[in-house]
Design a protein around this motif. Structure first.
Motif, PDB file in Angstrom:
ATOM      1  N   ALA A   1       0.825  -1.204   0.000  1.00 51.75           N
ATOM      2  CA  ALA A   1       0.000   0.000   0.000  1.00 51.75           C
ATOM      3  C   ALA A   1       0.859   1.254   0.000  1.00 51.75           C
ATOM      4  CB  ALA A   1      -0.924  -0.012   1.220  1.00 51.75           C
ATOM      5  N   LEU A   2       1.927   1.260   0.798  1.00 49.72           N
ATOM      6  CA  LEU A   2       2.804   2.430   0.874  1.00 49.72           C
ATOM      7  C   LEU A   2       3.541   2.646  -0.442  1.00 49.72           C
ATOM      8  CD1 LEU A   2       4.045   4.730   2.485  1.00 49.72           C
ATOM      9  CD2 LEU A   2       5.651   3.087   3.498  1.00 49.72           C
ATOM     10  N   GLU A   3       3.995   1.587  -1.059  1.00 46.93           N
ATOM     11  CA  GLU A   3       4.670   1.709  -2.352  1.00 46.93           C
ATOM     12  C   GLU A   3       3.725   2.294  -3.408  1.00 46.93           C
ATOM     13  OE1 GLU A   3       6.865  -1.137  -5.724  1.00 46.93           O
ATOM     14  OE2 GLU A   3       6.222  -1.975  -3.805  1.00 46.93           O
ATOM     15  N   HIS A   4       2.481   1.823  -3.414  1.00 43.97           N
ATOM     16  CA  HIS A   4       1.475   2.327  -4.355  1.00 43.97           C
ATOM     17  C   HIS A   4       1.212   3.812  -4.106  1.00 43.97           C
ATOM     18  CE1 HIS A   4      -1.568   1.215  -7.343  1.00 43.97           C
ATOM     19  NE2 HIS A   4      -2.414   2.033  -6.727  1.00 43.97           N
ATOM     20  N   TRP A   5       1.143   4.181  -2.839  1.00 49.14           N
ATOM     21  CA  TRP A   5       0.904   5.568  -2.424  1.00 49.14           C
ATOM     22  C   TRP A   5       2.031   6.475  -2.924  1.00 49.14           C
ATOM     23  CZ3 TRP A   5      -0.112   6.767   3.489  1.00 49.14           C
ATOM     24  CH2 TRP A   5      -0.358   8.131   3.660  1.00 49.14           C
ATOM     25  N   LEU A   6       3.279   6.106  -2.617  1.00 54.10           N
ATOM     26  CA  LEU A   6       4.423   6.932  -2.984  1.00 54.10           C
ATOM     27  C   LEU A   6       4.587   7.048  -4.494  1.00 54.10           C
ATOM     28  CD1 LEU A   6       7.034   5.693  -0.360  1.00 54.10           C
ATOM     29  CD2 LEU A   6       6.146   8.008  -0.554  1.00 54.10           C
TER      30      LEU A   6
ATOM     31  N   ALA B   1      -4.725   3.886  -2.401  1.00 54.81           N
ATOM     32  CA  ALA B   1      -3.601   3.379  -1.614  1.00 54.81           C
ATOM     33  C   ALA B   1      -3.802   3.655  -0.128  1.00 54.81           C
ATOM     34  CB  ALA B   1      -2.298   4.006  -2.097  1.00 54.81           C
ATOM     35  N   VAL B   2      -4.275   4.865   0.198  1.00 56.62           N
ATOM     36  CA  VAL B   2      -4.513   5.201   1.603  1.00 56.62           C
ATOM     37  C   VAL B   2      -5.639   4.329   2.159  1.00 56.62           C
ATOM     38  CG1 VAL B   2      -5.099   7.038   3.222  1.00 56.62           C
ATOM     39  CG2 VAL B   2      -3.711   7.556   1.211  1.00 56.62           C
ATOM     40  N   GLY B   3      -6.669   4.098   1.335  1.00 58.46           N
ATOM     41  CA  GLY B   3      -7.735   3.197   1.748  1.00 58.46           C
ATOM     42  C   GLY B   3      -7.216   1.799   2.007  1.00 58.46           C
ATOM     43  N   LEU B   4      -6.275   1.357   1.178  1.00 58.05           N
ATOM     44  CA  LEU B   4      -5.708   0.023   1.349  1.00 58.05           C
ATOM     45  C   LEU B   4      -4.951  -0.090   2.675  1.00 58.05           C
ATOM     46  CD1 LEU B   4      -5.368  -2.748  -0.016  1.00 58.05           C
ATOM     47  CD2 LEU B   4      -3.258  -1.881  -1.056  1.00 58.05           C
ATOM     48  N   VAL B   5      -4.305   0.985   3.097  1.00 58.26           N
ATOM     49  CA  VAL B   5      -3.635   0.979   4.400  1.00 58.26           C
ATOM     50  C   VAL B   5      -4.660   0.731   5.510  1.00 58.26           C
ATOM     51  CG1 VAL B   5      -2.323   2.327   6.084  1.00 58.26           C
ATOM     52  CG2 VAL B   5      -1.782   2.523   3.649  1.00 58.26           C
ATOM     53  N   ARG B   6      -5.744   1.481   5.478  1.00 59.45           N
ATOM     54  CA  ARG B   6      -6.784   1.327   6.514  1.00 59.45           C
ATOM     55  C   ARG B   6      -7.383  -0.071   6.480  1.00 59.45           C
ATOM     56  NH1 ARG B   6     -10.846   3.603   5.456  1.00 59.45           N
ATOM     57  NH2 ARG B   6     -10.544   4.906   3.621  1.00 59.45           N
ATOM     58  N   HIS B   7      -7.631  -0.567   5.280  1.00 57.88           N
ATOM     59  CA  HIS B   7      -8.258  -1.886   5.154  1.00 57.88           C
ATOM     60  C   HIS B   7      -7.308  -3.000   5.607  1.00 57.88           C
ATOM     61  CE1 HIS B   7     -10.810   0.209   1.859  1.00 57.88           C
ATOM     62  NE2 HIS B   7     -11.256   0.448   3.069  1.00 57.88           N
TER      63      HIS B   7
ATOM     64  N   ALA C   1       5.048   8.049   9.486  1.00 59.90           N
ATOM     65  CA  ALA C   1       4.551   7.232  10.601  1.00 59.90           C
ATOM     66  C   ALA C   1       4.331   5.792  10.170  1.00 59.90           C
ATOM     67  CB  ALA C   1       3.259   7.824  11.147  1.00 59.90           C
ATOM     68  N   LEU C   2       3.807   5.606   8.963  1.00 61.66           N
ATOM     69  CA  LEU C   2       3.608   4.248   8.449  1.00 61.66           C
ATOM     70  C   LEU C   2       4.955   3.560   8.233  1.00 61.66           C
ATOM     71  CD1 LEU C   2       1.933   1.931   7.411  1.00 61.66           C
ATOM     72  CD2 LEU C   2       1.665   3.144   5.223  1.00 61.66           C
ATOM     73  N   THR C   3       5.921   4.294   7.674  1.00 64.65           N
ATOM     74  CA  THR C   3       7.270   3.750   7.488  1.00 64.65           C
ATOM     75  C   THR C   3       7.867   3.324   8.824  1.00 64.65           C
ATOM     76  OG1 THR C   3       7.620   5.215   5.589  1.00 64.65           O
ATOM     77  CG2 THR C   3       9.574   4.247   6.595  1.00 64.65           C
ATOM     78  N   GLU C   4       7.740   4.195   9.813  1.00 64.88           N
ATOM     79  CA  GLU C   4       8.294   3.926  11.137  1.00 64.88           C
ATOM     80  C   GLU C   4       7.582   2.747  11.793  1.00 64.88           C
ATOM     81  OE1 GLU C   4       9.784   6.707  14.891  1.00 64.88           O
ATOM     82  OE2 GLU C   4       8.254   7.456  13.501  1.00 64.88           O
TER      83      GLU C   4
ATOM     84  N   ASP D   1     -10.546  -4.939  -1.156  1.00 66.43           N
ATOM     85  CA  ASP D   1      -9.148  -4.737  -0.770  1.00 66.43           C
ATOM     86  C   ASP D   1      -8.670  -5.882   0.118  1.00 66.43           C
ATOM     87  OD1 ASP D   1      -8.727  -2.444  -2.192  1.00 66.43           O
ATOM     88  OD2 ASP D   1      -8.754  -1.077  -0.473  1.00 66.43           O
ATOM     89  N   SER D   2      -9.514  -6.322   1.028  1.00 66.75           N
ATOM     90  CA  SER D   2      -9.140  -7.447   1.891  1.00 66.75           C
ATOM     91  C   SER D   2      -8.899  -8.699   1.065  1.00 66.75           C
ATOM     92  CB  SER D   2     -10.238  -7.701   2.929  1.00 66.75           C
ATOM     93  OG  SER D   2     -10.392  -6.587   3.795  1.00 66.75           O
ATOM     94  N   MET D   3      -9.778  -8.943   0.102  1.00 64.14           N
ATOM     95  CA  MET D   3      -9.599 -10.102  -0.778  1.00 64.14           C
ATOM     96  C   MET D   3      -8.297  -9.979  -1.574  1.00 64.14           C
ATOM     97  SD  MET D   3     -12.354 -12.021  -0.301  1.00 64.14           S
ATOM     98  CE  MET D   3     -12.480 -13.098  -1.722  1.00 64.14           C
ATOM     99  N   ARG D   4      -7.975  -8.755  -2.001  1.00 63.56           N
ATOM    100  CA  ARG D   4      -6.751  -8.510  -2.771  1.00 63.56           C
ATOM    101  C   ARG D   4      -5.502  -8.864  -1.947  1.00 63.56           C
ATOM    102  NH1 ARG D   4      -6.866  -5.449  -6.896  1.00 63.56           N
ATOM    103  NH2 ARG D   4      -8.737  -4.342  -6.183  1.00 63.56           N
ATOM    104  N   LEU D   5      -5.549  -8.568  -0.654  1.00 63.67           N
ATOM    105  CA  LEU D   5      -4.409  -8.844   0.212  1.00 63.67           C
ATOM    106  C   LEU D   5      -4.287 -10.316   0.580  1.00 63.67           C
ATOM    107  CD1 LEU D   5      -4.716  -5.737   2.572  1.00 63.67           C
ATOM    108  CD2 LEU D   5      -3.147  -6.049   0.647  1.00 63.67           C
ATOM    109  N   LEU D   6      -5.348 -11.057   0.382  1.00 69.68           N
ATOM    110  CA  LEU D   6      -5.360 -12.469   0.751  1.00 69.68           C
ATOM    111  C   LEU D   6      -5.208 -13.410  -0.433  1.00 69.68           C
ATOM    112  CD1 LEU D   6      -8.423 -12.187   3.177  1.00 69.68           C
ATOM    113  CD2 LEU D   6      -6.051 -12.566   3.893  1.00 69.68           C
ATOM    114  N   ALA D   7      -5.651 -12.972  -1.606  1.00 71.77           N
ATOM    115  CA  ALA D   7      -5.786 -13.876  -2.748  1.00 71.77           C
ATOM    116  C   ALA D   7      -4.470 -14.298  -3.371  1.00 71.77           C
ATOM    117  CB  ALA D   7      -6.665 -13.223  -3.821  1.00 71.77           C
ATOM    118  N   GLY D   8      -3.383 -13.566  -3.073  1.00 72.70           N
ATOM    119  CA  GLY D   8      -2.105 -13.858  -3.716  1.00 72.70           C
ATOM    120  C   GLY D   8      -1.485 -15.186  -3.348  1.00 72.70           C
ATOM    121  N   VAL D   9      -2.055 -15.892  -2.387  1.00 68.86           N
ATOM    122  CA  VAL D   9      -1.541 -17.229  -2.073  1.00 68.86           C
ATOM    123  C   VAL D   9      -2.014 -18.254  -3.104  1.00 68.86           C
ATOM    124  CG1 VAL D   9      -1.346 -16.763   0.390  1.00 68.86           C
ATOM    125  CG2 VAL D   9      -3.475 -17.708  -0.502  1.00 68.86           C
TER     126      VAL D   9
END
Length: 432
Positions: A232-237, A257-263, A312-315, A377-385
């Motif tokens: 998410a951070l890479e997409h944001w930057l 991207a910011v939404g993906l961070v929250r999700h 803050a997200l990086t840290e 977004d949740s499915m996107r973060l899980l489906a890559g397996v």
């Protein structure tokens, strides 16, 4: 193995005077600007780039140094990677001076030396402040100049914080002091990345669609958490860079991207308590409030709210700041299989989507967009397996529904709704 740890910022030229005043107020060892000339080398087929390696010769005050940087980890502009430096008597490559163990298997160093040619250069004045912070020593460098490849060039106006000795946290804490004022943004493109892009013709950079998260085959849940937020951070930057360069379409990618961070934080919320990310979420909310005001890109991305949220997200990621809030039971869950976690949660989020869109919603589809974004977004973060061949068509139907609702295409809405809710699960333990 020598390890370079540095954090990069792009500086708004209008903020240079204020930034210098802040830097001069620090208790530091100051060095006046010195002109640095750097030539980067590559083969015609980008051999070094393909191995995530970068090679340059730097000249300053009649002295020369050859530097090889190899693959490492980059999180939100914080680069942690091995770096090898060798002094040279003249500005000519001599790869034999570098350690033999740095070369990937199969690389013929002699043949590589013959194939390497100058590709691009960077010329800039570097002014430095060396600060001691909590027992750690950090070099802050302000670079003003240009990167050039052939007839193409672009300006450099950057600030780099490099850890000379001590803890990485010192770099991040100093950075937090600096971003309290406007004029800085974390840079996703290194000098070398910009040079390669210029050398390739400087074509417009393209908007990248959000894809699925990829993790190692036996990744833990904690690695899934880290991978989710790093993606998410890479997409944001990346899209913030495009937005400030003039791409209006990139703003929606920043929003996503910011939404993906929250999700992502919500997805792992059953293990990582909300109090662990309270400060981070507060900063995200402040940034999103500005994002909703339709400010100009430059005004927003160089704002303290933008810089503080990303930093803050990086840290949070680099310091794994969730760990002090995890009990023994939570630690066991974080160490568990991400594949098993994904199977369980894919079923739950898919069920939520089906229940929400089981029947036509008439004029109220728009009310469900936040839920649709969160669940997909949740499915996107899980489906890559699982393999793309089964995951991407499944996700495409839900993404098609999201786009149709956003653009108010009623016929397309019903088409994608029917396709999406009728899909069979592609994951195991689906509960069916």
């Amino acid at each position: 193995m020598p390890q370079e740890i540095e954090l990069k910022f792009i500086v708004n030229p209008t903020a240079l005077d204020a930034l210098r005043n802040t830097l001069n107020s620090l208790e530091s060892e100051h060095s006046d600007p010195r002109q640095l000339h750097n030539i980067y080398y590559e083969t015609a087929d980008n051999t070094l780039r393909s191995h995530d390696m970068g090679l340059r010769i730097r000249g300053v005050d009649g002295r020369y140094e050859m530097t090889m940087k190899i693959a490492g980890r980059a999180v939100g502009g914080l680069h942690q990677r091995p770096e090898y430096n060798v002094e040279l008597s003249k500005p000519e490559l001599d790869l034999a001076l570098l350690p033999a163990e740095i070369w990937p298997e199969g690389v013929d160093v002699t043949a590589l030396q013959d194939a390497l040619k100058p590709l691009f250069s960077t010329d800039f004045a570097r002014e430095k402040w060396v600060v001691t912070h909590r027992g750690s020593k950090v070099e802050i460098a302000l670079d003003l100049g240009e990167v050039k490849a052939g007839e193409l060039s672009e300006p450099l106006c950057e600030l780099e914080l490099e850890l000379l000795e001590g803890e990485t946290s010192a770099v991040l804490e100093l950075a937090q002091q600096l971003v309290a004022q406007p004029g800085l943004r974390q840079g996703s493109l290194s000098k070398a990345a910009r040079g390669y892009h210029l050398a390739a013709g400087d074509a417009p950079r393209e908007i990248k669609p959000l894809t699925v998260l990829r993790v190692a085959p036996k990744a833990t849940v904690e690695q899934g958490l880290e991978g989710s937020l790093e993606m998410a951070l890479e997409h944001w930057l990346y899209h913030e860079e495009l937005w400030v360069r003039g791409s209006k379409q990139a703003k929606s990618a920043v929003v996503n991207a910011v939404g993906l961070v929250r999700h992502a934080l919500a997805l792992f919320g059953g293990i990582v308590p909300r109090k662990a990310s309270a400060h981070l979420r507060e900063l995200l909310m402040s940034y999103e409030a500005l994002l909703a005001q339709n400010l100009k890109a430059e005004e927003l991305v160089f704002s303290p709210e933008s810089s503080q949220a990303k930093l803050a997200l990086t840290e949070w990621l680099v310091g794994r700041q969730w760990q002090p809030f995890i009990d023994e039971k939570g630690s066991t869950k974080l160490a568990g299989s991400f594949k098993r976690f994904a199977d369980t949660h894919l079923s739950r989020h898919a069920a939520e989507l089906r229940n929400t869109f089981q029947r036509p919603l008439g004029d109220t589809y728009g009310d469900q967009l936040p839920r649709l974004a969160r669940e997909t977004d949740s499915m996107r973060l899980l489906a890559g397996v699982y393999d793309d061949a089964v995951t991407l068509p499944w996700l495409d139907n839900w993404q098609g529904l999201r786009h149709a609702i956003t653009t108010r295409q009623q016929v397309e809405i019903e088409h994608y709704r029917n396709e999406a809710i009728s899909q069979a699960p592609f994951w195991l333990h689906s509960g069916k």
